[in-house]
Design an enzyme around this catalytic site. Structure first.
Site, mmCIF file in Angstrom:
data_model
loop_
_atom_site.group_PDB
_atom_site.id
_atom_site.type_symbol
_atom_site.label_atom_id
_atom_site.label_comp_id
_atom_site.label_asym_id
_atom_site.label_seq_id
_atom_site.Cartn_x
_atom_site.Cartn_y
_atom_site.Cartn_z
ATOM 1 N N GLY A 12 -3.598 -0.260 -10.179
ATOM 2 C CA GLY A 12 -2.419 0.118 -10.651
ATOM 3 C C GLY A 12 -0.858 0.302 -11.135
ATOM 4 O O GLY A 12 -0.543 1.060 -11.566
ATOM 5 N N ASP A 57 -0.205 6.486 -2.760
ATOM 6 C CA ASP A 57 -1.193 6.101 -1.642
ATOM 7 C C ASP A 57 -1.944 4.915 -1.387
ATOM 8 O O ASP A 57 -3.069 4.767 -1.542
ATOM 9 C CB ASP A 57 -2.304 7.205 -2.046
ATOM 10 C CG ASP A 57 -3.310 7.353 -0.586
ATOM 11 O OD1 ASP A 57 -3.215 6.788 -0.061
ATOM 12 O OD2 ASP A 57 -4.031 8.578 -0.555
HETATM 13 N N1 AG3 Z 1 -3.351 4.668 2.591
HETATM 14 C C1 AG3 Z 1 -3.154 3.454 4.091
HETATM 15 C C2 AG3 Z 1 -2.137 4.337 5.300
HETATM 16 C C3 AG3 Z 1 -1.281 3.002 5.863
HETATM 17 C C4 AG3 Z 1 -2.246 2.907 7.365
HETATM 18 N N2 AG3 Z 1 -1.798 1.780 7.799
HETATM 19 C C5 AG3 Z 1 -2.130 1.962 9.348
HETATM 20 N N3 AG3 Z 1 -3.072 2.241 10.048
HETATM 21 N N4 AG3 Z 1 -1.867 0.549 10.084
HETATM 22 C C6 AG3 Z 1 -4.291 5.798 3.114
HETATM 23 C C7 AG3 Z 1 -5.304 6.090 2.590
HETATM 24 C C8 AG3 Z 1 -5.343 7.945 2.911
HETATM 25 N N5 AG3 Z 1 -5.355 8.212 1.636
#
Ligand code: AG3
EC number: 2.5.1.16
Length: 275
Positions: A138, A155
């Site tokens: 990215g 994301d």
């Molecule tokens: N992206 C991760 C968000 C962070 C999650 N962190 C955690 N549970 N400690 C999410 C991806 C969804 N498309």
């Protein structure tokens, strides 16, 4: 024997989930990837032991990371999602008919492939003709595309290890240049409850780059503490004070026009992080 997943993003606290079935577990080129079926949240994507998304609560995150910037921009045509290989953000982005092209730039092809196989409810729009899936870095992609996207959605996983470069001032400057003249950037920016310093630092980094910077919250049951922050950096349009009276209706479960405004009203301890 009962099998449980214990997520330990936070050192002294953890969330646990009783597992019905392990659908896939593998080492990819970049990380440990599992998709588990759990009793409480259905199927979930876990990367390096951290819960990324689940069938039961994914809509909160994916709707808010997409519709806040897309309804703030008057005519979003080109959207870039950095990370997000599960496809949830792309699914929400493509609910906006103005979007002509949505590029997903995900570094780990296995995330895309396994989510297509095991999480079709989330990945269902990745085959849409308006979506281009690009497997690559990215940071490099953003650097190589100047003045191109109306919206950039970061994301990513947590800002430790592999995703560290997706947080902070130098990447936000690159994002700024990759955006069109009234472009909008948004990123997931962690929990202000457990990681206030991270939230504050990231907010300040964005604020140093974007004329309009706002932080908002959403309640995400499977992320540590449930209190989750998102940071918006905008060149022109203010997401909190945008006129939503003429926006189209789309199908959502969490996002509403009222909530679009209300989510920027912060509890005091979080508001203090933005001062
Ligand atoms: N992206 C991760 C968000 C962070 C999650 N962190 C955690 N549970 N400690 C999410 C991806 C969804 N498309």
């Amino acid at each position: 024997m009962d099998m449980w997943l214990k997520e330990g993003q936070i050192e002294d606290a953890a969330m646990t989930y009783k597992i019905k079935e392990t659908l896939v577990t593998k080492k990819t080129q970049y990380q440990d990837l599992s998709i588990l079926d759990t009793y409480a949240f259905g199927r979930m994507l876990v990367l390096d032991g951290i819960v990324q998304t689940t069938i039961k609560d994914e809509y909160v995150y994916h709707e808010m990371i997409s519709h806040i910037p897309l309804f703030t921009h008057p005519n979003p045509k080109k959207v870039l999602v950095v990370g997000g290989g599960d496809g949830g953000a792309i699914r929400e982005v493509l609910k906006h008919p103005s979007v002509e092209k949505a590029v997903l730039c995900e570094i780990d092809k296995d995330v895309v492939d396994e989510c297509k196989k095991f999480l079709p409810e989330i990945s269902c729009a990745l085959g849409n003709s308006r979506c281009e899936v690009f497997i690559g870095d990215g940071i490099k992609y953003v650097h190589e595309h100047k003045n191109e996207f109306d919206i950039i959605i970061v994301d990513s996983t947590d800002p430790f290890g592999a995703a560290e470069g997706l947080f902070g001032g130098s990447f936000y400057k690159e994002i700024f240049e990759c955006l069109t003249e009234d472009g909008i950037f948004i990123a997931q920016t962690e929990t202000p409850f457990y990681l206030p310093d991270v939230v504050k630092r990231v907010y300040e980094d964005a604020k140093a780059v974007f004329p309009v910077t706002k932080l908002f919250m959403a309640g995400i049951p499977t992320y540590p503490s449930g209190f989750w922050s998102f940071t918006v950096g905008s060149k022109k349009h203010d997401p909190e004070n945008v006129d939503l009276s003429n926006t189209i209706d789309i199908e959502t479960k969490y996002y509403t026009k009222k909530l679009h405004k209300a989510c920027f009203v912060l509890p005091k301890f979080i508001e203090n992080l933005t001062k």
